[in-house]
Write a protein that holds these residues in place. Structure first.
Motif, PDB file in Angstrom:
ATOM      1  N   ALA A  21       0.830  -1.209   0.000  1.00 48.73           N
ATOM      2  CA  ALA A  21       0.000   0.000   0.000  1.00 48.73           C
ATOM      3  C   ALA A  21       0.866   1.261   0.000  1.00 48.73           C
ATOM      4  O   ALA A  21       0.558   2.232  -0.695  1.00 48.73           O
ATOM      5  CB  ALA A  21      -0.934  -0.003   1.205  1.00 48.73           C
ATOM      6  N   LYS A  22       1.952   1.246   0.769  1.00 53.86           N
ATOM      7  CA  LYS A  22       2.819   2.424   0.819  1.00 53.86           C
ATOM      8  C   LYS A  22       3.557   2.606  -0.499  1.00 53.86           C
ATOM      9  O   LYS A  22       3.706   3.724  -0.992  1.00 53.86           O
ATOM     10  CB  LYS A  22       3.793   2.324   1.991  1.00 53.86           C
ATOM     11  CG  LYS A  22       3.074   2.475   3.318  1.00 53.86           C
ATOM     12  CD  LYS A  22       4.015   2.340   4.497  1.00 53.86           C
ATOM     13  CE  LYS A  22       3.246   2.482   5.797  1.00 53.86           C
ATOM     14  NZ  LYS A  22       4.090   2.318   6.961  1.00 53.86           N
ATOM     15  N   GLU A  24       2.477   1.573  -3.396  1.00 54.24           N
ATOM     16  CA  GLU A  24       1.445   1.981  -4.349  1.00 54.24           C
ATOM     17  C   GLU A  24       1.186   3.491  -4.259  1.00 54.24           C
ATOM     18  O   GLU A  24       1.021   4.160  -5.268  1.00 54.24           O
ATOM     19  CB  GLU A  24       0.161   1.214  -4.048  1.00 54.24           C
ATOM     20  CG  GLU A  24      -0.950   1.456  -5.045  1.00 54.24           C
ATOM     21  CD  GLU A  24      -2.164   0.599  -4.744  1.00 54.24           C
ATOM     22  OE1 GLU A  24      -3.250   1.179  -4.592  1.00 54.24           O
ATOM     23  OE2 GLU A  24      -2.022  -0.635  -4.650  1.00 54.24           O
ATOM     24  N   LYS A  25       1.194   4.023  -3.047  1.00 53.39           N
ATOM     25  CA  LYS A  25       0.980   5.464  -2.860  1.00 53.39           C
ATOM     26  C   LYS A  25       2.082   6.266  -3.555  1.00 53.39           C
ATOM     27  O   LYS A  25       1.823   7.248  -4.245  1.00 53.39           O
ATOM     28  CB  LYS A  25       0.935   5.794  -1.363  1.00 53.39           C
ATOM     29  CG  LYS A  25       0.688   7.251  -1.083  1.00 53.39           C
ATOM     30  CD  LYS A  25       0.640   7.536   0.413  1.00 53.39           C
ATOM     31  CE  LYS A  25       0.437   9.032   0.625  1.00 53.39           C
ATOM     32  NZ  LYS A  25       0.721   9.448   1.980  1.00 53.39           N
ATOM     33  N   VAL A  26       3.338   5.828  -3.387  1.00 54.65           N
ATOM     34  CA  VAL A  26       4.466   6.498  -4.031  1.00 54.65           C
ATOM     35  C   VAL A  26       4.324   6.435  -5.555  1.00 54.65           C
ATOM     36  O   VAL A  26       4.518   7.433  -6.257  1.00 54.65           O
ATOM     37  CB  VAL A  26       5.809   5.868  -3.573  1.00 54.65           C
ATOM     38  CG1 VAL A  26       6.974   6.383  -4.415  1.00 54.65           C
ATOM     39  CG2 VAL A  26       6.054   6.164  -2.099  1.00 54.65           C
ATOM     40  N   ASN A  28       1.572   6.063  -7.351  1.00 57.51           N
ATOM     41  CA  ASN A  28       0.455   6.901  -7.795  1.00 57.51           C
ATOM     42  C   ASN A  28       0.780   8.389  -7.733  1.00 57.51           C
ATOM     43  O   ASN A  28       0.395   9.150  -8.617  1.00 57.51           O
ATOM     44  CB  ASN A  28      -0.804   6.595  -6.978  1.00 57.51           C
ATOM     45  CG  ASN A  28      -1.455   5.303  -7.393  1.00 57.51           C
ATOM     46  OD1 ASN A  28      -1.445   4.937  -8.559  1.00 57.51           O
ATOM     47  ND2 ASN A  28      -2.012   4.592  -6.431  1.00 57.51           N
ATOM     48  N   GLU A  29       1.503   8.810  -6.688  1.00 58.54           N
ATOM     49  CA  GLU A  29       1.887  10.221  -6.570  1.00 58.54           C
ATOM     50  C   GLU A  29       2.775  10.637  -7.739  1.00 58.54           C
ATOM     51  O   GLU A  29       2.596  11.703  -8.329  1.00 58.54           O
ATOM     52  CB  GLU A  29       2.616  10.476  -5.244  1.00 58.54           C
ATOM     53  CG  GLU A  29       1.698  10.456  -4.044  1.00 58.54           C
ATOM     54  CD  GLU A  29       2.446  10.519  -2.714  1.00 58.54           C
ATOM     55  OE1 GLU A  29       3.700  10.481  -2.699  1.00 58.54           O
ATOM     56  OE2 GLU A  29       1.758  10.596  -1.685  1.00 58.54           O
TER      57      GLU A  29
END
Length: 64
Positions: A21-22, A24-26, A28-29
């Motif tokens: 999840a972490k 994935e956040k990077v 997507n950003e």
């Protein structure tokens, strides 16, 4: 001419454990800023304190 960006992620920067999840956040950003994922490389990153290393990844992005 393309631009490249390498982001170093290690357990200490992402909490006690690297999670999907972490990461994935990077991804997507950076994707929102026009970066495309080129590679994810597992590395042992030297810690700031002590001789030991920390598991981490280098995430390489590219954009036109």
């Amino acid at each position: 001419m393309p631009q490249y960006k390498v982001v170093e992620l290690r357990e200490g920067l992402m909490g006690s454990k690297m999670s999907g999840a972490k990461l994935e956040k990077v991804l997507n950003e950076h994707g929102a800023q026009g970066w495309t994922l080129r590679a994810i490389t597992a590395v042992e990153v030297k810690g700031r304190v002590g001789p030991g290393g920390v598991e981490g990844v280098l995430v390489t992005f590219e954009r036109p």
